[in-house]
Motif scaffolding. Structure first.
Motif, PDB file in Angstrom:
ATOM      1  N   ASN A  45       0.827  -1.204   0.000  1.00 26.39           N
ATOM      2  CA  ASN A  45       0.000   0.000   0.000  1.00 26.39           C
ATOM      3  C   ASN A  45       0.862   1.256   0.000  1.00 26.39           C
ATOM      4  OD1 ASN A  45      -2.444  -1.387   0.013  1.00 26.39           O
ATOM      5  ND2 ASN A  45      -2.537  -1.489   2.240  1.00 26.39           N
ATOM      6  N   CYS A  46       1.937   1.234   0.777  1.00 26.88           N
ATOM      7  CA  CYS A  46       2.845   2.377   0.838  1.00 26.88           C
ATOM      8  C   CYS A  46       3.533   2.585  -0.497  1.00 26.88           C
ATOM      9  CB  CYS A  46       3.876   2.152   1.945  1.00 26.88           C
ATOM     10  SG  CYS A  46       5.090   3.479   2.101  1.00 26.88           S
ATOM     11  N   ALA A  47       3.984   1.482  -1.124  1.00 26.74           N
ATOM     12  CA  ALA A  47       4.693   1.582  -2.399  1.00 26.74           C
ATOM     13  C   ALA A  47       3.795   2.140  -3.494  1.00 26.74           C
ATOM     14  CB  ALA A  47       5.232   0.212  -2.793  1.00 26.74           C
ATOM     15  N   VAL A  48       2.576   1.684  -3.563  1.00 28.88           N
ATOM     16  CA  VAL A  48       1.658   2.154  -4.604  1.00 28.88           C
ATOM     17  C   VAL A  48       1.298   3.621  -4.388  1.00 28.88           C
ATOM     18  CG1 VAL A  48      -0.651   1.861  -5.568  1.00 28.88           C
ATOM     19  CG2 VAL A  48       0.740  -0.148  -5.057  1.00 28.88           C
ATOM     20  N   SER A  49       1.077   4.008  -3.150  1.00 28.97           N
ATOM     21  CA  SER A  49       0.696   5.398  -2.867  1.00 28.97           C
ATOM     22  C   SER A  49       1.831   6.380  -3.128  1.00 28.97           C
ATOM     23  CB  SER A  49       0.226   5.526  -1.416  1.00 28.97           C
ATOM     24  OG  SER A  49       1.287   5.226  -0.513  1.00 28.97           O
ATOM     25  N   ARG A  50       3.066   5.889  -3.174  1.00 27.82           N
ATOM     26  CA  ARG A  50       4.227   6.760  -3.413  1.00 27.82           C
ATOM     27  C   ARG A  50       4.863   6.506  -4.775  1.00 27.82           C
ATOM     28  NH1 ARG A  50       3.416   6.370   1.791  1.00 27.82           N
ATOM     29  NH2 ARG A  50       4.096   8.003   3.234  1.00 27.82           N
ATOM     30  N   ALA A  51       4.047   6.000  -5.695  1.00 28.60           N
ATOM     31  CA  ALA A  51       4.555   5.755  -7.039  1.00 28.60           C
ATOM     32  C   ALA A  51       4.715   7.042  -7.832  1.00 28.60           C
ATOM     33  CB  ALA A  51       3.622   4.791  -7.787  1.00 28.60           C
ATOM     34  N   ARG A  52       3.862   8.049  -7.601  1.00 21.86           N
ATOM     35  CA  ARG A  52       3.938   9.337  -8.281  1.00 21.86           C
ATOM     36  C   ARG A  52       3.613  10.459  -7.310  1.00 21.86           C
ATOM     37  NH1 ARG A  52       6.642   7.397 -11.196  1.00 21.86           N
ATOM     38  NH2 ARG A  52       6.607   7.171 -13.450  1.00 21.86           N
ATOM     39  N   PRO A  53       4.602  11.279  -6.978  1.00 22.16           N
ATOM     40  CA  PRO A  53       6.023  11.163  -7.320  1.00 22.16           C
ATOM     41  C   PRO A  53       6.651   9.996  -6.576  1.00 22.16           C
ATOM     42  CG  PRO A  53       5.717  12.933  -5.775  1.00 22.16           C
ATOM     43  CD  PRO A  53       4.339  12.473  -6.145  1.00 22.16           C
ATOM     44  N   PHE A  54       7.737   9.480  -7.108  1.00 25.72           N
ATOM     45  CA  PHE A  54       8.353   8.280  -6.569  1.00 25.72           C
ATOM     46  C   PHE A  54       9.115   8.627  -5.291  1.00 25.72           C
ATOM     47  CE2 PHE A  54      11.124   4.696  -6.126  1.00 25.72           C
ATOM     48  CZ  PHE A  54      10.416   3.641  -6.682  1.00 25.72           C
ATOM     49  N   LYS A  55       8.568   8.199  -4.161  1.00 23.31           N
ATOM     50  CA  LYS A  55       9.200   8.424  -2.854  1.00 23.31           C
ATOM     51  C   LYS A  55       9.156   7.149  -2.039  1.00 23.31           C
ATOM     52  CE  LYS A  55      10.047  12.775  -3.538  1.00 23.31           C
ATOM     53  NZ  LYS A  55      11.443  13.243  -3.709  1.00 23.31           N
ATOM     54  N   LEU A  56       9.374   6.015  -2.694  1.00 22.61           N
ATOM     55  CA  LEU A  56       9.234   4.736  -2.025  1.00 22.61           C
ATOM     56  C   LEU A  56      10.318   4.510  -0.981  1.00 22.61           C
ATOM     57  CD1 LEU A  56       8.323   1.370  -3.626  1.00 22.61           C
ATOM     58  CD2 LEU A  56      10.399   1.499  -2.298  1.00 22.61           C
ATOM     59  N   CYS A  57      11.557   4.817  -1.323  1.00 18.81           N
ATOM     60  CA  CYS A  57      12.676   4.448  -0.465  1.00 18.81           C
ATOM     61  C   CYS A  57      12.573   5.100   0.905  1.00 18.81           C
ATOM     62  CB  CYS A  57      13.986   4.829  -1.146  1.00 18.81           C
ATOM     63  SG  CYS A  57      14.271   3.951  -2.715  1.00 18.81           S
ATOM     64  N   GLU A  58      12.450   6.416   0.922  1.00 19.66           N
ATOM     65  CA  GLU A  58      12.383   7.117   2.204  1.00 19.66           C
ATOM     66  C   GLU A  58      11.001   7.022   2.835  1.00 19.66           C
ATOM     67  OE1 GLU A  58      13.685  11.454   4.107  1.00 19.66           O
ATOM     68  OE2 GLU A  58      13.697  11.121   1.946  1.00 19.66           O
ATOM     69  N   GLY A  59       9.977   6.910   1.982  1.00 19.40           N
ATOM     70  CA  GLY A  59       8.618   6.884   2.518  1.00 19.40           C
ATOM     71  C   GLY A  59       8.193   5.540   3.074  1.00 19.40           C
ATOM     72  N   CYS A  60       8.789   4.450   2.576  1.00 22.50           N
ATOM     73  CA  CYS A  60       8.359   3.112   2.994  1.00 22.50           C
ATOM     74  C   CYS A  60       9.441   2.332   3.722  1.00 22.50           C
ATOM     75  CB  CYS A  60       7.897   2.313   1.769  1.00 22.50           C
ATOM     76  SG  CYS A  60       6.577   3.087   0.815  1.00 22.50           S
ATOM     77  N   VAL A  61      10.485   3.008   4.161  1.00 22.08           N
ATOM     78  CA  VAL A  61      11.577   2.307   4.822  1.00 22.08           C
ATOM     79  C   VAL A  61      11.140   1.691   6.139  1.00 22.08           C
ATOM     80  CG1 VAL A  61      12.398   4.419   5.943  1.00 22.08           C
ATOM     81  CG2 VAL A  61      13.977   2.515   5.592  1.00 22.08           C
ATOM     82  N   ASP A  62      10.157   2.291   6.816  1.00 25.75           N
ATOM     83  CA  ASP A  62       9.736   1.753   8.109  1.00 25.75           C
ATOM     84  C   ASP A  62       9.071   0.384   7.944  1.00 25.75           C
ATOM     85  OD1 ASP A  62       7.689   2.921   6.712  1.00 25.75           O
ATOM     86  OD2 ASP A  62       6.668   3.724   8.472  1.00 25.75           O
ATOM     87  N   THR A  63       8.132   0.264   6.993  1.00 31.62           N
ATOM     88  CA  THR A  63       7.462  -1.019   6.789  1.00 31.62           C
ATOM     89  C   THR A  63       8.420  -2.054   6.210  1.00 31.62           C
ATOM     90  OG1 THR A  63       6.673  -0.209   4.636  1.00 31.62           O
ATOM     91  CG2 THR A  63       5.175  -0.013   6.508  1.00 31.62           C
ATOM     92  N   PHE A  64       9.339  -1.632   5.358  1.00 30.83           N
ATOM     93  CA  PHE A  64      10.296  -2.582   4.788  1.00 30.83           C
ATOM     94  C   PHE A  64      11.244  -3.115   5.856  1.00 30.83           C
ATOM     95  CE2 PHE A  64      14.304  -3.707   2.686  1.00 30.83           C
ATOM     96  CZ  PHE A  64      13.840  -4.617   1.755  1.00 30.83           C
ATOM     97  N   ALA A  65      11.672  -2.253   6.769  1.00 31.78           N
ATOM     98  CA  ALA A  65      12.567  -2.694   7.846  1.00 31.78           C
ATOM     99  C   ALA A  65      11.869  -3.704   8.749  1.00 31.78           C
ATOM    100  CB  ALA A  65      13.037  -1.487   8.654  1.00 31.78           C
ATOM    101  N   ARG A  66      10.598  -3.481   9.045  1.00 30.20           N
ATOM    102  CA  ARG A  66       9.857  -4.441   9.870  1.00 30.20           C
ATOM    103  C   ARG A  66       9.682  -5.765   9.136  1.00 30.20           C
ATOM    104  NH1 ARG A  66       7.090   0.511  11.277  1.00 30.20           N
ATOM    105  NH2 ARG A  66       7.410   0.964  13.489  1.00 30.20           N
ATOM    106  N   LEU A  67       9.472  -5.682   7.835  1.00 31.97           N
ATOM    107  CA  LEU A  67       9.375  -6.905   7.044  1.00 31.97           C
ATOM    108  C   LEU A  67      10.678  -7.689   7.078  1.00 31.97           C
ATOM    109  CD1 LEU A  67       7.335  -6.088   3.794  1.00 31.97           C
ATOM    110  CD2 LEU A  67       6.998  -8.014   5.333  1.00 31.97           C
TER     111      LEU A  67
END
Length: 289
Positions: A45-67
């Motif tokens: 959900n975080c990745a799709v919501s930050r597809a435009r503009p692309f801010k996946l790395c900094e915006g979704c690092v919290d959920t990715f780290a927990r994963l």
């Protein structure tokens, strides 16, 4: 009384809370699976919501780290009392579809294909708190981008939009002149990053630079004049012009001269022989005779 007891037992059977007969509490692997499902859903959900503009790395690092922490637990947690079967083996055994493995591979592929490790480092989950840091080049790029946005704001009086599409601007502003140095600075720094980074530039930065170039060239219609490029264009125009002038002047003012080769006249063979003989005769004879 017996009927009441049977009815009570029936209610307990219907609404009873059953556990695994082997484990009185929930299987730890199943608990990790439930948590993994929730976090994977949050990351997507975080990745799709930050597809435009692309801010996946900094915006979704919290959920990715927990994963990542949950994925690490699959190899450290066991499903049996004897600690012989890991949760990874438990969840992937006898599973031809390999749902858990495919889910993990899909999430990690999104992160790696975005080159997020090029801009974010040291991410981890410590007691529910995510800690991470930005690389030095990423921090410098963000600072240069803020300087560029501030220059645009001072020149136009408008905040730079996140996505510069359908932006009504006044083209008679002095953006192209005032903000040219800061634009060249961030553009040259980005080019240097692409040359120095071996593993790829973070897509957060790439997407930001693409929008910056779009804003500069398409929205404000600013043209970047590279001094080296202008020098090459000047030389390319100057040399053919000189050659053309030379041939035109040679055509109308030059004179063609043809040199005639004259043959050397030689004496006949017998005349030459006679002269030599005569000289020799004179040398050995008495001149008085």
């Amino acid at each position: 009384m017996l009927k009441i007891l049977i009815f009570y037992l029936s209610i307990q059977l219907i609404h009873g809370d059953y556990k695994d007969p082997i484990y009185p509490v929930q299987n730890p692997c199943l608990a990790i699976l439930d948590r993994l499902s929730d976090m994977a859903s949050s990351f997507l959900n975080c990745a799709v919501s930050r597809a435009r503009p692309f801010k996946l790395c900094e915006g979704c690092v919290d959920t990715f780290a927990r994963l990542q922490d949950l994925i690490g637990l699959l190899d450290k947690t066991y499903s049996d009392v004897d600690r012989t079967i890991t949760c990874k083996q438990f969840l992937e055994s006898y599973d031809t579809i390999q749902i858990v493995a495919q889910l993990i591979s899909f999430v990690q592929n999104i992160w790696s294909s975005s080159f997020c490790d090029s801009c974010i480092t040291g991410y981890n989950d410590t007691n529910g708190t995510i800690h991470y840091s930005l690389t030095e080049s990423t921090t410098k790029f963000i600072q240069k981008k803020m300087t560029f946005d501030y220059c645009i704001f001072n020149a136009t009086g408008r905040i730079v939009p996140i996505i510069p599409i359908d932006l009504n601007v006044t083209l008679n502003t002095n953006v192209c002149t005032v903000c040219l140095p800061v634009y060249n600075d961030i553009n040259e720094f980005f080019i240097k990053m692409t040359q120095d980074t071996k593993n790829g530039v973070c897509m957060d930065i790439v997407d930001t630079m693409n929008y910056t170039r779009l804003l500069w060239s398409k929205i404000y219609e600013c043209k970047r004049h590279d001094p080296d490029y202008m020098a090459v264009m000047g030389i390319s125009f100057f040399i053919p012009t000189i050659v053309l002038v030379f041939y035109i002047s040679a055509l109308f003012k030059g004179e063609r001269t043809q040199k005639k080769l004259s043959r050397q006249k030689r004496l006949p063979i017998h005349s030459t022989t006679a002269a030599i003989v005569g000289d020799r005769t004179w040398l050995w004879s008495n001149p008085n005779d």
